[in-house]
Scaffold this motif. Structure first.
Motif, PDB file in Angstrom:
ATOM      1  N   ILE A 181      22.324  28.063 -23.756  1.00 27.01           N
ATOM      2  CA  ILE A 181      22.458  27.250 -22.348  1.00 27.01           C
ATOM      3  C   ILE A 181      22.065  25.579 -22.639  1.00 27.01           C
ATOM      4  CG2 ILE A 181      21.995  26.904 -20.182  1.00 27.01           C
ATOM      5  CD1 ILE A 181      23.628  29.446 -20.483  1.00 27.01           C
ATOM      6  N   ASP A 182      23.056  24.776 -22.489  1.00 33.46           N
ATOM      7  CA  ASP A 182      22.734  23.474 -22.835  1.00 33.46           C
ATOM      8  C   ASP A 182      22.949  22.590 -21.311  1.00 33.46           C
ATOM      9  OD1 ASP A 182      21.765  22.957 -25.654  1.00 33.46           O
ATOM     10  OD2 ASP A 182      23.519  23.675 -25.977  1.00 33.46           O
ATOM     11  N   LEU A 183      21.886  21.892 -20.593  1.00 29.65           N
ATOM     12  CA  LEU A 183      22.063  21.256 -19.570  1.00 29.65           C
ATOM     13  C   LEU A 183      21.215  19.925 -19.466  1.00 29.65           C
ATOM     14  CD1 LEU A 183      21.760  24.278 -16.933  1.00 29.65           C
ATOM     15  CD2 LEU A 183      23.872  23.044 -17.692  1.00 29.65           C
ATOM     16  N   ASP A 184      21.640  19.109 -18.904  1.00 26.73           N
ATOM     17  CA  ASP A 184      20.870  17.594 -19.145  1.00 26.73           C
ATOM     18  C   ASP A 184      20.882  16.908 -17.799  1.00 26.73           C
ATOM     19  OD1 ASP A 184      19.278  15.677 -19.828  1.00 26.73           O
ATOM     20  OD2 ASP A 184      20.812  14.853 -21.290  1.00 26.73           O
ATOM     21  N   LEU A 185      19.751  16.949 -16.940  1.00 29.90           N
ATOM     22  CA  LEU A 185      19.608  16.502 -15.801  1.00 29.90           C
ATOM     23  C   LEU A 185      19.128  14.999 -15.480  1.00 29.90           C
ATOM     24  CD1 LEU A 185      20.080  19.576 -14.993  1.00 29.90           C
ATOM     25  CD2 LEU A 185      19.001  19.184 -13.082  1.00 29.90           C
ATOM     26  N   ALA A 186      19.684  14.189 -14.895  1.00 26.72           N
ATOM     27  CA  ALA A 186      18.935  12.837 -14.574  1.00 26.72           C
ATOM     28  C   ALA A 186      18.047  12.809 -13.576  1.00 26.72           C
ATOM     29  CB  ALA A 186      20.116  11.824 -14.376  1.00 26.72           C
ATOM     30  N   ASP A 187      17.044  12.007 -13.429  1.00 31.70           N
ATOM     31  CA  ASP A 187      16.300  11.736 -12.310  1.00 31.70           C
ATOM     32  C   ASP A 187      16.979  11.988 -11.058  1.00 31.70           C
ATOM     33  OD1 ASP A 187      14.050  11.133 -13.883  1.00 31.70           O
ATOM     34  OD2 ASP A 187      13.818   8.947 -13.448  1.00 31.70           O
ATOM     35  N   GLY A 188      16.279  12.713 -10.123  1.00 33.87           N
ATOM     36  CA  GLY A 188      16.834  13.090  -8.965  1.00 33.87           C
ATOM     37  C   GLY A 188      18.075  13.742  -8.755  1.00 33.87           C
ATOM     38  N   GLU A 189      18.489  14.679  -9.692  1.00 39.79           N
ATOM     39  CA  GLU A 189      19.683  15.412  -9.720  1.00 39.79           C
ATOM     40  C   GLU A 189      19.340  16.693  -9.163  1.00 39.79           C
ATOM     41  OE1 GLU A 189      23.293  15.579 -11.793  1.00 39.79           O
ATOM     42  OE2 GLU A 189      22.258  14.856 -13.514  1.00 39.79           O
ATOM     43  N   PHE A 190      20.373  17.070  -8.240  1.00 41.13           N
ATOM     44  CA  PHE A 190      20.375  18.524  -7.608  1.00 41.13           C
ATOM     45  C   PHE A 190      21.263  19.470  -8.362  1.00 41.13           C
ATOM     46  CE2 PHE A 190      19.196  20.291  -3.128  1.00 41.13           C
ATOM     47  CZ  PHE A 190      19.414  21.826  -3.562  1.00 41.13           C
ATOM     48  N   LEU A 191      20.699  20.212  -9.530  1.00 37.25           N
ATOM     49  CA  LEU A 191      21.721  21.201  -9.970  1.00 37.25           C
ATOM     50  C   LEU A 191      21.315  22.441  -9.246  1.00 37.25           C
ATOM     51  CD1 LEU A 191      23.026  22.452 -12.721  1.00 37.25           C
ATOM     52  CD2 LEU A 191      20.587  22.507 -13.306  1.00 37.25           C
ATOM     53  N   VAL A 192      22.635  22.848  -9.140  1.00 35.63           N
ATOM     54  CA  VAL A 192      22.759  24.314  -8.520  1.00 35.63           C
ATOM     55  C   VAL A 192      23.051  25.230  -9.730  1.00 35.63           C
ATOM     56  CG1 VAL A 192      24.018  25.737  -7.119  1.00 35.63           C
ATOM     57  CG2 VAL A 192      23.188  23.574  -6.270  1.00 35.63           C
ATOM     58  N   LEU A 193      22.606  26.292 -10.036  1.00 35.22           N
ATOM     59  CA  LEU A 193      22.954  27.371 -10.973  1.00 35.22           C
ATOM     60  C   LEU A 193      23.639  28.311  -9.988  1.00 35.22           C
ATOM     61  CD1 LEU A 193      19.750  27.902 -13.043  1.00 35.22           C
ATOM     62  CD2 LEU A 193      21.589  26.525 -13.717  1.00 35.22           C
ATOM     63  N   LEU A 194      25.078  28.661 -10.269  1.00 34.75           N
ATOM     64  CA  LEU A 194      25.713  29.342  -9.619  1.00 34.75           C
ATOM     65  C   LEU A 194      26.656  30.418 -10.500  1.00 34.75           C
ATOM     66  CD1 LEU A 194      27.403  29.903  -6.773  1.00 34.75           C
ATOM     67  CD2 LEU A 194      28.920  28.364  -7.669  1.00 34.75           C
ATOM     68  N   GLY A 195      26.438  31.763 -10.006  1.00 35.62           N
ATOM     69  CA  GLY A 195      27.217  32.807 -10.649  1.00 35.62           C
ATOM     70  C   GLY A 195      26.823  34.184  -9.961  1.00 35.62           C
ATOM     71  N   SER A 196      27.608  35.069 -10.333  1.00 34.49           N
ATOM     72  CA  SER A 196      27.466  36.523  -9.777  1.00 34.49           C
ATOM     73  C   SER A 196      26.144  37.071 -10.323  1.00 34.49           C
ATOM     74  CB  SER A 196      28.678  37.346  -9.697  1.00 34.49           C
ATOM     75  OG  SER A 196      28.877  37.280 -11.311  1.00 34.49           O
ATOM     76  N   SER A 197      25.811  38.095  -9.744  1.00 33.88           N
ATOM     77  CA  SER A 197      24.629  38.962 -10.296  1.00 33.88           C
ATOM     78  C   SER A 197      24.634  39.382 -11.513  1.00 33.88           C
ATOM     79  CB  SER A 197      24.316  40.146  -9.080  1.00 33.88           C
ATOM     80  OG  SER A 197      23.956  39.939  -7.985  1.00 33.88           O
ATOM     81  N   GLY A 198      23.633  39.155 -12.246  1.00 31.66           N
ATOM     82  CA  GLY A 198      23.455  39.440 -13.688  1.00 31.66           C
ATOM     83  C   GLY A 198      24.090  38.500 -14.450  1.00 31.66           C
ATOM     84  N   CYS A 199      24.282  37.143 -14.216  1.00 28.37           N
ATOM     85  CA  CYS A 199      25.101  36.242 -14.892  1.00 28.37           C
ATOM     86  C   CYS A 199      23.692  35.411 -15.789  1.00 28.37           C
ATOM     87  CB  CYS A 199      25.913  35.161 -14.261  1.00 28.37           C
ATOM     88  SG  CYS A 199      24.772  34.033 -13.110  1.00 28.37           S
ATOM     89  N   GLY A 200      22.667  35.576 -15.402  1.00 29.50           N
ATOM     90  CA  GLY A 200      21.463  34.904 -15.993  1.00 29.50           C
ATOM     91  C   GLY A 200      20.968  33.741 -15.404  1.00 29.50           C
ATOM     92  N   LYS A 201      21.380  33.331 -14.321  1.00 24.18           N
ATOM     93  CA  LYS A 201      20.878  32.136 -13.587  1.00 24.18           C
ATOM     94  C   LYS A 201      19.430  32.422 -13.288  1.00 24.18           C
ATOM     95  CE  LYS A 201      22.667  33.677  -9.063  1.00 24.18           C
ATOM     96  NZ  LYS A 201      23.175  34.917  -9.744  1.00 24.18           N
ATOM     97  N   SER A 202      18.801  33.429 -12.750  1.00 19.82           N
ATOM     98  CA  SER A 202      17.529  33.505 -12.360  1.00 19.82           C
ATOM     99  C   SER A 202      16.771  33.660 -13.410  1.00 19.82           C
ATOM    100  CB  SER A 202      17.239  34.742 -11.715  1.00 19.82           C
ATOM    101  OG  SER A 202      17.649  34.548 -10.305  1.00 19.82           O
TER     102      SER A 202
END
Length: 371
Positions: free
Chosen positions: A22-43
């Motif tokens: 997984i590669d994600l890059d957030l700037a200051d103050g961003e609101f990132l939502v990890l979205l997906g069905s159960s079991g996709c790895g977001k939690s």
């Protein structure tokens, strides 16, 4: 505020790979939502950022500094859980300030922080109550306030609204949006609810089987989904998919569908920016949002980016402001979002206009967007 970088994070449980780079890059103050069905790895990914789970590989950085070998309590991260996790024997005020108390913050500073956060969340009149005397929405505010008093660099939310009823979820969603606009803090938010993701996020990472399918602003994901999975996952009702082939001529390209509502082959002219690199004779999937389909009134349209097709009206579902019409094109079922005043009766064959300028084209083999 802080930047957050998730770099090539993997997680394995024996032979099972839950997160696959997984590669994600957030700037200051961003609101990132990890979205997906159960079991996709977001939690799992959220818990790695929090320090509750160790990754098998990769790195997590806040403001450019790795935090993987930093104890969770020292990462300057605050987490809001799905279950609220309030202390039932403590008042709201004590719940809000307990974390500061454990860190040795003096009483006057704790009280000032509690009053400030309680004012922002409009729970200052509840400070003497116990959690059992609060509603679900009030408990959620307390849980958020407990995180806010620490003034962390990053907020983590693990499906915080899933225990609320539908009306309260809408209200709390709005409150969270206001809170982010006011504080400007970096937030990572996990949910399986696409409406929450679309309304809250500055960017969404759609996950499937431990892989990020698309990472982009909400409107870009909605209008230009990266693949068939994203296109079908986002939208309510979901995107319609028509299987056919590209046909080309001197007048431009069109999409050939085997059958329309009359059982005849249909040809839908496509703008050049939709066709992209697709070649004549190539099998493709045409993706059409329900709101881009409308009942054709008057003479056939000759406007660019508009195509017409005959469809059999199968089922109507009134929803108040709109009516969802299930249409049949041969063996293919699609959904149109229509104005109630424009609706024909089930069983009738009618002409419909499709805004092909807003369509998407996919490769049926790879599932990837063509243009």
């Amino acid at each position: 505020m802080a930047t957050l970088t998730i770099k090539n994070i993997t997680k394995r449980y024996g032979p099972v790979e839950t997160l696959k780079g997984i590669d994600l890059d957030l700037a200051d103050g961003e609101f990132l939502v990890l979205l997906g069905s159960s079991g996709c790895g977001k939690s799992t990914l959220l818990n790695i950022v929090a320090g509750l789970i160790e990754p098998s590989g990769g790195d997590v950085l806040i403001d450019g500094q790795s935090i993987l070998r930093v104890h969770p309590k020292d990462r300057n991260i605050a987490m809001v859980f799905q279950s609220y996790a309030l202390y039932p024997n403590m008042s709201v005020a004590r719940n809000l300030g307990f974390g500061l108390e454990m860190r040795g913050v003096d009483k006057s500073a704790r009280q000032a922080a509690i009053e400030k956060v309680a004012g922002i969340l409009q729970i200052d009149h509840l400070l003497d109550r116990k959690p059992a005397a609060l509603s679900g929405g009030q408990r959620q505010r307390v849980a958020i306030g407990r995180a806010m008093v620490r003034e962390p660099k990053v907020f983590l939310f693990d499906e915080p609204l899933s225990n609320l009823d539908a009306k309260l979820r809408v209200e709390m969603r709005t409150e969270l949006k206001k809170l982010h606009q006011r504080l400007g803090t970096t937030i990572v938010y996990v949910t399986h609810d696409q409406i929450e993701a679309m309304t809250l996020a500055t960017r969404i990472a759609i996950m499937r089987d431990g892989i990020v399918q698309q990472f982009a602003p909400p409107q870009e994901i909605y209008e230009r989904p990266a693949n068939l999975y994203v296109a079908g996952f986002i939208g309510s009702p979901g995107m319609n998919f028509l299987h056919g082939t590209i046909e080309g001529s001197d007048g431009g390209s069109s999409f050939r569908l085997a059958e329309d509502g009359n059982g005849q082959p249909a040809h839908l002219p496509l703008p050049a920016h939709i066709v992209g690199g697709a070649k004549p004779g190539q099998a493709v999937v045409l993706g059409i949002r329900p709101e881009t389909i409308s009942l054709a009134l008057g003479q056939p349209s000759v406007a660019s980016g508009i195509a017409e097709i005959a469809a059999l009206i199968d089922v109507l579902e009134p929803t108040g402001a709109d009516t969802l019409a299930s249409l049949k094109l041969g063996n293919t079922q699609i959904t149109a979002r229509l104005r109630p005043a424009d609706v024909e009766q089930p069983g009738a064959v009618a002409r419909f206009q499709i805004e092909t300028a807003k369509a998407s084209l996919f490769d049926p083999a790879s599932g990837l967007r063509i243009n």
